[in-house]
Design an enzyme around this catalytic site. Structure first.
Site, PDB file in Angstrom:
ATOM      1  N   ASN A   1       2.952 -18.130 -29.758  1.00 46.79           N
ATOM      2  CA  ASN A   1       2.150 -19.345 -29.815  1.00 46.79           C
ATOM      3  C   ASN A   1       3.025 -20.479 -30.319  1.00 46.79           C
ATOM      4  OD1 ASN A   1      -0.235 -18.118 -29.008  1.00 46.79           O
ATOM      5  ND2 ASN A   1      -0.979 -17.808 -31.076  1.00 46.79           N
TER       6      ASN A   1
ATOM      7  N   ARG B   1      -1.360 -13.588 -25.852  1.00 40.14           N
ATOM      8  CA  ARG B   1      -0.079 -12.942 -26.186  1.00 40.14           C
ATOM      9  C   ARG B   1      -0.152 -11.427 -26.050  1.00 40.14           C
ATOM     10  NH1 ARG B   1       1.411 -14.544 -31.952  1.00 40.14           N
ATOM     11  NH2 ARG B   1      -0.816 -14.253 -32.110  1.00 40.14           N
TER      12      ARG B   1
END
Length: 96
Positions: free
Chosen positions: A43, A25
């Site tokens: 996520n 990320r």
């Protein structure tokens, strides 16, 4: 950016593999911000990563190519991409 010119693109992505716990990320957000691509990344509970990229078509394409590899310790098994209507997102966020 004017979506009617065809130069803008919005892509919704799901990435499967070893993509959590490997800075996926944060690395994704860093590149998106460098490219001035808007959207978000997060996520998912099933271990996948989901993202939306919106910006110049070529820059979104660069993000999608990056997603197929990810950061150094990631292992990407599968990527699903769905184009969506351009909505004019601003900034790039890492969602929790």
């Amino acid at each position: 950016m004017d979506a009617s010119t065809g130069s803008a693109r919005r892509a919704h992505v799901r990435v499967a593999g070893r993509v959590q716990g490997v800075f996926y990320r944060s690395s994704c957000a860093e590149l998106a911000r460098r490219l001035d691509v808007a959207g978000w990344v997060r996520n998912l509970p099933d271990g996948e990563v989901e993202a939306v990229f919106e910006g110049a078509s070529g820059d979104v394409g660069t993000m999608l190519a990056w997603c197929r590899e990810g950061p150094p310790h990631a292992r990407v098994d599968r990527i699903e991409v769905e184009d969506e209507p351009f909505v004019g997102e601003t900034g790039f966020r890492v969602l929790r």
